[in-house]
Write a protein that holds these residues in place. Sequence first.
Motif, PDB file in Angstrom:
ATOM      1  N   TYR A 226       1.121  -1.320  -0.078  1.00 44.17           N
ATOM      2  CA  TYR A 226       0.337  -0.205  -0.049  1.00 44.17           C
ATOM      3  C   TYR A 226       0.747   1.568   0.138  1.00 44.17           C
ATOM      4  O   TYR A 226       0.578   2.218  -0.335  1.00 44.17           O
ATOM      5  N   ILE A 227       1.799   1.654   0.061  1.00 43.95           N
ATOM      6  CA  ILE A 227       3.273   2.429   0.490  1.00 43.95           C
ATOM      7  C   ILE A 227       4.173   1.576   0.031  1.00 43.95           C
ATOM      8  O   ILE A 227       4.341   0.259   0.299  1.00 43.95           O
ATOM      9  N   TYR A 228       5.395   2.676  -0.476  1.00 48.43           N
ATOM     10  CA  TYR A 228       6.623   2.475  -0.511  1.00 48.43           C
ATOM     11  C   TYR A 228       7.343   3.322   0.130  1.00 48.43           C
ATOM     12  O   TYR A 228       7.496   4.643   0.261  1.00 48.43           O
ATOM     13  N   ILE A 229       8.251   2.508   0.463  1.00 45.83           N
ATOM     14  CA  ILE A 229       9.362   3.454   2.003  1.00 45.83           C
ATOM     15  C   ILE A 229      10.568   3.548   0.581  1.00 45.83           C
ATOM     16  O   ILE A 229      11.091   2.450   0.560  1.00 45.83           O
ATOM     17  N   HIS A 230      10.735   4.364   0.364  1.00 47.03           N
ATOM     18  CA  HIS A 230      12.244   4.213  -0.703  1.00 47.03           C
ATOM     19  C   HIS A 230      13.360   4.717   0.044  1.00 47.03           C
ATOM     20  O   HIS A 230      13.322   4.843   1.344  1.00 47.03           O
ATOM     21  N   ASP A 231      14.719   3.768  -0.172  1.00 48.03           N
ATOM     22  CA  ASP A 231      15.586   3.387   0.279  1.00 48.03           C
ATOM     23  C   ASP A 231      15.548   2.847   1.242  1.00 48.03           C
ATOM     24  O   ASP A 231      16.189   3.430   2.811  1.00 48.03           O
ATOM     25  N   ALA A 232      14.614   1.851   2.295  1.00 48.38           N
ATOM     26  CA  ALA A 232      14.026   1.493   3.187  1.00 48.38           C
ATOM     27  C   ALA A 232      15.001   1.014   3.649  1.00 48.38           C
ATOM     28  O   ALA A 232      16.039   1.183   5.202  1.00 48.38           O
ATOM     29  N   SER A 233      16.293   0.585   3.016  1.00 51.53           N
ATOM     30  CA  SER A 233      17.962   0.020   3.619  1.00 51.53           C
ATOM     31  C   SER A 233      18.566   1.665   4.457  1.00 51.53           C
ATOM     32  O   SER A 233      19.390   1.174   5.442  1.00 51.53           O
ATOM     33  N   SER A 234      18.346   2.439   3.470  1.00 49.58           N
ATOM     34  CA  SER A 234      19.264   3.111   4.564  1.00 49.58           C
ATOM     35  C   SER A 234      18.316   4.430   6.214  1.00 49.58           C
ATOM     36  O   SER A 234      19.158   5.152   6.371  1.00 49.58           O
ATOM     37  N   TYR A 235      17.373   3.787   5.680  1.00 43.71           N
ATOM     38  CA  TYR A 235      16.286   4.374   7.065  1.00 43.71           C
ATOM     39  C   TYR A 235      17.510   4.421   8.327  1.00 43.71           C
ATOM     40  O   TYR A 235      16.947   4.900   9.259  1.00 43.71           O
ATOM     41  N   ALA A 236      17.102   3.157   9.357  1.00 42.27           N
ATOM     42  CA  ALA A 236      18.692   2.970  10.309  1.00 42.27           C
ATOM     43  C   ALA A 236      19.825   3.716  10.359  1.00 42.27           C
ATOM     44  O   ALA A 236      20.146   4.458  11.447  1.00 42.27           O
ATOM     45  N   ILE A 237      20.223   4.125   9.040  1.00 39.71           N
ATOM     46  CA  ILE A 237      21.587   5.218   9.148  1.00 39.71           C
ATOM     47  C   ILE A 237      21.183   6.628  10.081  1.00 39.71           C
ATOM     48  O   ILE A 237      22.155   6.329  10.499  1.00 39.71           O
ATOM     49  N   GLY A 238      20.571   6.612   9.366  1.00 38.10           N
ATOM     50  CA  GLY A 238      20.095   7.749  10.069  1.00 38.10           C
ATOM     51  C   GLY A 238      20.506   9.037   9.356  1.00 38.10           C
ATOM     52  O   GLY A 238      20.173   9.969   9.467  1.00 38.10           O
ATOM     53  N   ASP A 239      21.483   8.557   8.154  1.00 44.55           N
ATOM     54  CA  ASP A 239      21.941   9.996   6.588  1.00 44.55           C
ATOM     55  C   ASP A 239      20.741  10.788   5.661  1.00 44.55           C
ATOM     56  O   ASP A 239      19.723  10.284   6.219  1.00 44.55           O
ATOM     57  N   HIS A 240      20.940  11.393   5.578  1.00 44.41           N
ATOM     58  CA  HIS A 240      20.206  12.725   4.642  1.00 44.41           C
ATOM     59  C   HIS A 240      19.856  11.642   3.486  1.00 44.41           C
ATOM     60  O   HIS A 240      20.741  11.166   2.981  1.00 44.41           O
ATOM     61  N   ASN A 241      19.275  12.130   2.590  1.00 50.21           N
ATOM     62  CA  ASN A 241      18.862  11.877   1.159  1.00 50.21           C
ATOM     63  C   ASN A 241      19.009  12.874   0.044  1.00 50.21           C
ATOM     64  O   ASN A 241      19.837  13.750   0.634  1.00 50.21           O
TER      65      ASN A 241
END
Length: 435
Positions: free
Chosen positions: A161-176
């Motif tokens: 229903y939703i897509y989290i772009h770059d979900a693998s980087s979510y935990a790192i905390g860096d900016h996009n």
Amino acid sequence: MQVKKRDGKLKDFSPYRIIEVITRAYKDVYQENLDEYQNEIKDVSDKVVIRISTFAEDDGIIEVETIQDIIINELNKINRKVGRAYKKYRIMREEIREKNSKKEQFYKEILQTSNVDNDNANVDQYSFSGRKYRIADNEQKMFAMRNLISPEVREAFEDGYIYIHDASSYAIGDHNCLFADLPRLLGNGFRTRNGDVRPANSFSTACQLVAVIFQVQSQIQYGGVASCGIDYELEPYAHKSFVKLFKEGLFEKDYITENDYNKLKEGNDVKSVDGILIVAQNIHIDNHELKDNFEKAYDYAIRHLEKEGKQAAQGLFHNLNTLESRAGSQVPFTSLNYGRNSSTYGRLICKWLLEASIDGIGKHNRTSIFPISIFQYKKGVNDKKGTVNYDLKRKAIESLSKRIYPNWVNEDWTENVEDPNDYTTFCATMGCRTM
């Protein structure tokens, strides 16, 4: 009391199961002499059951892992040999479960490249670092799903229903994605981990440093790195190159002596032929007096500036397609916005970039994947015949028809608010088509 299994299911707690597990642990160690340890088995089992009753939560639920920790703890108090054997057995069972898990099979397919899906076209999944990248990428994604994202959002994501772009980087905390501050970095220089870089003093050097800046920045973020107006940001360096080349032209075409040439290089004014004063600060591509009075030197500067500009633009495209600075042989995801600068230098820069796009890269003139070029379409600037940059729009259409790029961004969209004197307020994108 209920036991929560590893898959989350609940099962009624049974003391007899505890006796069975502990008995099997003793049997693995003592085998046929098991009868000698029956009292010890009962003693350990009773103590384990008592400990379990105190560990259960308020709702009467205990994790199976907690039960195993209690068994090991009580066994070590009475018979460390059996305790060590049970712990070893537990580790072995965990490894077997892990080996047979879907995740382990997924990693096996990655390492053997038996299921290459190219979910990211910028990653070479056959490469050494590409395989490492995909495994690390998945682990970081699952960590975020388990620890940082709410169950409701995770369920919506997994159900599509939703897509989290770059979900693998979510935990790192860096900016996009971001627009690099090229004017500051090119004008002042910058530091990297292993050294510092001097400011750019020519157009060709500036183009080289843009590639370096994009590459370095891509290491401390995820997503793309871009310029919001490369035809404005590189303009000062096209001017620097013209000034340098015009001074060379004066000397090469015998307008000035070597001594005067050295003075000009230092920024001093000199008198040339027929007593005409050459003011160092007035050397500019739009100064027609220079062209009138020193035609050969001016033509020399223009001819060599064209050569430098074309080579530098081609070099920029080449570097941004070959600097594999991210895991998986990835090149930095880069974007360049341009098309609105109507100055002589700005128009030249835009032309050089479009010609580099049309030419392609390498000996086979292949279409470059990066940078993603974005042409800034604006009424009164480049929209129709008679506007100053209309010729550049036509060249952009030629490039689009042959090379996919540039994408287009509509500067006239209804909610766009900009300062005409500040190019950083112009509508700019990281690569998507918005027209």
